[in-house]
Design an enzyme around this catalytic site. Structure first.
Site, mmCIF file in Angstrom:
data_model
loop_
_atom_site.group_PDB
_atom_site.id
_atom_site.type_symbol
_atom_site.label_atom_id
_atom_site.label_comp_id
_atom_site.label_asym_id
_atom_site.label_seq_id
_atom_site.Cartn_x
_atom_site.Cartn_y
_atom_site.Cartn_z
ATOM 1 C CG HIS A 265 -0.299 0.197 2.653
ATOM 2 N ND1 HIS A 265 -0.043 -0.911 3.169
ATOM 3 C CD2 HIS A 265 0.006 1.246 3.343
ATOM 4 C CE1 HIS A 265 0.616 -0.729 4.300
ATOM 5 N NE2 HIS A 265 0.525 0.683 4.343
ATOM 6 C CD GLU B 115 3.516 -0.698 7.184
ATOM 7 O OE1 GLU B 115 2.939 -1.223 8.255
ATOM 8 O OE2 GLU B 115 2.828 0.214 6.417
#
Length: 134
Positions: A7, A130
């Site tokens: 994402h 991340e």
């Protein structure tokens, strides 16, 4: 080592307005808000055919997103998330290569219920990264 893009996270000053924009203007599939107190955020995931968008909004005192929005009042891209098969092996390999893992260096459970780590943006061309174990 890294897998697919999981994402792109966007910090937003108004979570409901941002969700409505994706739903009504872009016709996207917009999920329900999720509070993530361990990370100091409320998130909404937008599902796209090839990835997701994560809308981030501050939750509670000391939220890292609050500081980001102070510097960027209109919001903006906060981080990108890549998938990894083994987060501990990925962490160890990255640390050996000189990358800095933020926080304690131990994975936390992220919004998808899976272990995540964050890598220092100065080690990745100014981009907060991340990693999420899949």
């Amino acid at each position: 080592m890294i897998g697919r893009l999981n994402h792109v996270a966007i910090a937003v000053p108004d979570l409901e307005a941002a969700a409505a924009q994706y739903r009504n203007t872009l016709g996207a599939e917009v999920g329900a808000p999720q509070d993530e107190p361990d990370h100091g955020v409320t998130v909404i995931f937008i599902t796209l055919p090839n990835t997701k968008i994560e809308l981030l909004h501050p939750l509670g005192e000391g939220s890292p997103i609050a500081g980001f929005l102070e510097k960027n009042p209109a919001g903006g891209i906060h981080h990108i998330c890549y998938e990894v098969e083994d987060i501990l092996a990925a962490r160890d390999r990255l640390k050996e290569a000189g990358a800095r893992v933020l926080g304690s260096g131990e994975p936390k459970i992220g919004a998808h219920g899976k272990p995540v780590l964050f890598l220092h943006p100065k080690d990745f061309n100014g981009c907060l990264v991340e990693l999420e174990q899949v």
